[in-house]
Write a protein that holds these residues in place. Structure first.
Motif, short mmCIF file in Angstrom:
data_model
loop_
_atom_site.label_atom_id
_atom_site.label_comp_id
_atom_site.label_asym_id
_atom_site.label_seq_id
_atom_site.Cartn_x
_atom_site.Cartn_y
_atom_site.Cartn_z
N ALA A 202 0.83 -1.20 0.00
CA ALA A 202 0.00 0.00 0.00
C ALA A 202 0.87 1.25 0.00
O ALA A 202 0.65 2.18 -0.79
CB ALA A 202 -0.93 -0.02 1.21
N LEU A 203 1.88 1.28 0.86
CA LEU A 203 2.69 2.49 0.98
C LEU A 203 3.61 2.67 -0.23
O LEU A 203 3.96 3.79 -0.60
CB LEU A 203 3.51 2.46 2.27
N ARG A 208 0.67 9.36 -0.62
CA ARG A 208 0.75 9.69 0.80
C ARG A 208 0.09 8.59 1.61
O ARG A 208 -0.66 7.77 1.06
CB ARG A 208 0.03 11.01 1.09
N GLY A 209 0.37 8.58 2.89
CA GLY A 209 -0.24 7.56 3.72
C GLY A 209 -0.57 8.10 5.10
O GLY A 209 -0.03 9.12 5.54
N TYR A 210 -1.52 7.42 5.74
CA TYR A 210 -1.86 7.71 7.13
C TYR A 210 -1.76 6.41 7.90
O TYR A 210 -2.09 5.35 7.37
CB TYR A 210 -3.29 8.24 7.25
N GLY A 223 4.26 8.27 0.97
CA GLY A 223 4.24 6.81 1.02
C GLY A 223 5.62 6.24 1.32
O GLY A 223 5.79 5.46 2.25
N ARG A 224 6.62 6.64 0.53
CA ARG A 224 7.98 6.11 0.70
C ARG A 224 8.56 6.51 2.06
O ARG A 224 9.28 5.74 2.68
CB ARG A 224 8.89 6.64 -0.40
N GLU A 225 8.17 7.73 2.45
CA GLU A 225 8.66 8.27 3.71
C GLU A 225 8.18 7.41 4.89
O GLU A 225 8.94 7.03 5.77
CB GLU A 225 8.14 9.71 3.82
N ARG A 233 7.92 0.57 10.38
CA ARG A 233 8.60 -0.69 10.09
C ARG A 233 8.43 -1.67 11.25
O ARG A 233 8.13 -2.84 11.05
CB ARG A 233 10.09 -0.46 9.84
N ALA A 234 8.62 -1.13 12.46
CA ALA A 234 8.55 -2.00 13.64
C ALA A 234 7.14 -2.56 13.81
O ALA A 234 6.96 -3.75 14.08
CB ALA A 234 8.96 -1.22 14.88
#
Lengths: 242, 473
Positions: A202-203, A208-210, A223-225, A233-234
């Protein structure tokens, strides 16, 4: 931003009876964007998507589509304004043929566009063209997801809401589905708001993502950020997808 | 082998024991009136019970044998039971003959069934089978229709058969009407007879009190019933499945009770009599015409015969039923009809596609009710007398059974089921009370062997292209 975002969610609180599922969510989706909403099970992702569609309704806050307040509208009125939804679990009509499912998707569309739109989705998913007279319930999971997406596209939406398109699909199929979503955004110019547990795919796709946790937006960014973010990640990627 | 047989015997013995334990009170004892002094006494029917228990023992044994693959022994057992049932052997009652013989028939059917099934599958798969199947699907409806139209002019068209034909067609029409609500829209309606009643009383009241004719009232009755359909639709919009069924059941009873108790309007339990029958271009079907009218036999210049009226009624109901069918077929191709089917499949998905579930459900209720109203109006004109007794729950149940047994949403299935459920019990009236037993048995058998109804296949309302051989499917 000069023009209003196509979708704006402002301080939305949603309850199931006495239980509060969303504790004031704010987010925006601009025209032409792909925005992903990720989060763990029970974070309220699907609830938010359903609240945007007016079922259940937000008890506080507002949902605006293209500058218009749609918080209190019934679902079919919201859909009429150009929002299409690919519901969780696909929910195609199992006893109807692929063709009839697509026909149902075109309920709100101008009948003059029907054959053109049909060719468009068949070009995007040739598998569906092969199986157009087959009953929806007999398709494989991936084909059903393609059908659900195609069915939503038949209404020529301006905003496409996808709820867990990767649910229960094999990794290879998931990749195909996400490629198709990317193409829909780029080639058809449809704005996409996507709810996913599969944070990696998805990202990677999203502009962008939430990140939603316990009914609140925890993080937001490109997204990449977000994909590179240690916390994300964790929580959502380690041990999951590569 | 020996171990298997002994376990089968044990199982059959257990079944027989259970049957004996249950049957001893139901069959074994009978209370009889032994005169005013002593009151009630017992009559013992242990011979009946013994025969029944033995039959059940062998029946169960036969079923176990068939299940274990030993079909021949099972069928031999069945044949022996049929022979015993049909033999002049003195069994305690006539019913037991039937009981034993039917048990035997069941065993034989059970034995033959797998072969018959295989043969059918093989035949359907063969080249000629496929061609035949396609032609059958295409022409069987037309053939049935041609047979129905020609019926009154064949030697079979006597009083009894025509009466039965009218009755069956009434139920075919009701089945097709309910099929819209239950089969297409997926809304379980247990109170369908209420709309039938509304249509019947609409015609009965408008004709006896305001002198309106059948053809004038027919659309009014349909509209009245549709109105009641919407009336029922509103409170049940949010309900599904079981809950919906309960509310519709209640609605049906409410309508019946209102009719029963609103004495001033409906004449209560006494009913409404001398309802005029339908006319043909203003001419009545009677031996002598009332003042200012002429009879059909005068108009056509043919001698009077009581069966003319029956044939006329037959064609009216055939016509009404066909309209119901054509209308439904047409609706299935229109957006609203497709929305009904989609609603049955998945309401949430329907909302997501912008379908208004409120309107969709209300139209389904209204259209289904309208056809019940037409049928009710016809019923009143045919019977010339109606009372609340005609509109009890069992009618709803029979109509629903026709739809379910026919295969939800299948039009031709409704016809088959109506012939089976209405025609056969009438035909076998000689069986007396046991015909209801046969009726129940038929229903159980259909549901066991064809759990999705007689005609379960759903034909798509539209195909994009003809299926190319080898491609697509």
């Amino acid at each position: 931003m000069a023009e209003p975002p196509i979708l704006a969610v402002k301080g939305v609180k949603t309850f199931y009876g006495a239980i509060q599922a969303l504790h004031g969510v704010d987010l925006e989706v601009a025209r032409g964007e792909i925005v992903a909403l990720i989060g763990a099970n029970g974070a309220g992702k699907s609830t938010l998507l359903m609240t945007i569609c007016g079922n259940p309704r937000a008890r506080a806050g507002a949902v605006q589509f293209d500058g218009e307040d749609i918080t209190a509208l019934p679902t079919h009125e919201i859909v009429r304004r150009g929002v299409a939804q690919v519901p969780e679990g696909r929910r195609i009509f199992p006893r109807m043929s692929v063709f009839e499912n697509l026909q149902m998707g075109a309920t709100l569309a101008d009948p003059a566009h029907f054959s053109h739109d049909l060719e468009r989705v068949f070009a995007m998913f040739p598998r569906l063209a092969e199986r157009r007279d087959q009953r929806g319930g007999t398709l494989s999971g991936g084909e059903q997801q393609m059908l659900a997406i195609s069915r939503a596209l038949m209404s020529r939406p301006r905003l496409l809401l996808l709820d867990e398109p990767s649910l229960g699909l094999a990794p290879l199929i998931v990749r195909q589905i996400f490629e198709a979503i990317g193409r829909i955004a780029r080639e058809e110019g449809v704005t996409i708001f996507l709810v996913e547990q599969n944070a990696y795919h998805a990202l990677r796709l999203a502009d962008r993502g939430y990140v939603l946790a316990n009914g609140r937006v925890r993080l937001s960014g490109g997204g990449r950020e977000l994909l590179a973010n240690a916390e994300v990640r964790a929580a959502y990627l380690e041990g999951g997808h590569p | 082998m020996g171990a298997r047989l002994s376990s089968m015997l044990k199982d059959a013995g257990l079944t027989a024991f259970v049957a004996a334990a249950l049957g001893i009170f139901i069959v074994g004892f009978r209370t009889v009136d032994v005169g005013s002094r002593k009151g009630l006494g017992f009559d013992y029917q242990f011979a009946d019970l013994a025969v029944a228990v033995v039959t059940i023992f062998f029946g169960r044994l036969g079923l176990s044998l068939a299940a274990a693959g030993l079909r021949w022994p099972s069928m031999v057992l069945g044949a022996a039971m049929i022979a015993a049932g049909a033999s002049p052997l003195e069994l305690p009652s006539g019913f037991l003959h039937w009981f034993v013989a039917l048990g035997g028939v069941l065993l034989v059917i059970r034995g033959v069934w797998p072969w018959a099934n295989d043969a059918m599958t093989a035949a359907a798969g063969s080249r000629s089978g496929v061609v035949l199947g396609r032609a059958g699907a295409k022409w069987s409806g037309w053939l049935l229709l041609a047979a129905a139209v020609a019926m009154p002019f064949t030697p079979f068209g006597d009083q009894k058969t025509m009466d039965l034909g009218v009755l069956i067609l009434t139920y075919v029409m009701l089945g097709w009407g309910l099929n819209i609500v239950v089969g297409l829209a997926g809304l379980l309606d247990l109170g369908y007879v209420a709309f039938y009643a509304v249509g019947a009383y609409s015609y009965a009241l408008l004709s006896t009190q305001h002198g309106l004719g059948f053809w004038v009232v027919l659309p009014i009755a349909g509209m009245m019933a549709a109105l009641f359909g919407v009336l029922l639709g509103f409170p049940v919009l949010r309900l599904r499945g079981d809950y919906l069924a309960i509310v519709t059941l209640g609605f049906g009873e409410i309508i019946r009770l209102v009719i029963l108790n609103w004495f001033d309007l409906t004449n209560g339990p006494a009913g409404i009599g001398s309802i005029p029958g339908p006319t043909l271009f203003g001419a009545v079907f009677a031996e002598t015409a009332p003042a200012g009218k002429q009879t059909v036999s005068q108009m056509l210049g043919i001698p009077f015969d009581g069966i003319h009226r029956l044939i006329f009624l037959y064609y009216i109901i055939l016509f009404l039923a066909l309209i119901t069918n054509l209308f439904t077929q047409r609706m299935r191709r229109l957006p609203v009809g497709r929305a009904w089917e989609a609603l049955r499949e998945d309401e949430t998905a329907c909302r997501a596609l912008g379908i208004n579930p409120t309107n969709t459900k209300l139209t389904a209720f209204a259209v289904g009710a309208m056809f019940a109203g037409f049928a009710g109006s016809f019923f009143a004109a045919k019977q010339r007398f109606i009372s609340p007794e005609s509109f009890v729950f069992i009618e709803s149940a029979i109509i629903l059974a026709i739809v379910v047994l026919g295969g939800m949403g299948s039009q031709i299935g409704v016809v088959l089921a109506a012939v089976l459920l209405i025609g056969l019990p009438e035909w076998f009236r000689d069986l007396g009370n046991y015909r209801m037993l046969a009726f129940g048995l038929a229903m159980v058998l259909i549901m066991v062997f064809r759990p999705r109804g007689l005609v379960a296949h759903r034909e798509p309302s539209l195909r994009l292209h003809p299926i190319k051989p080898g491609g697509g499917r």
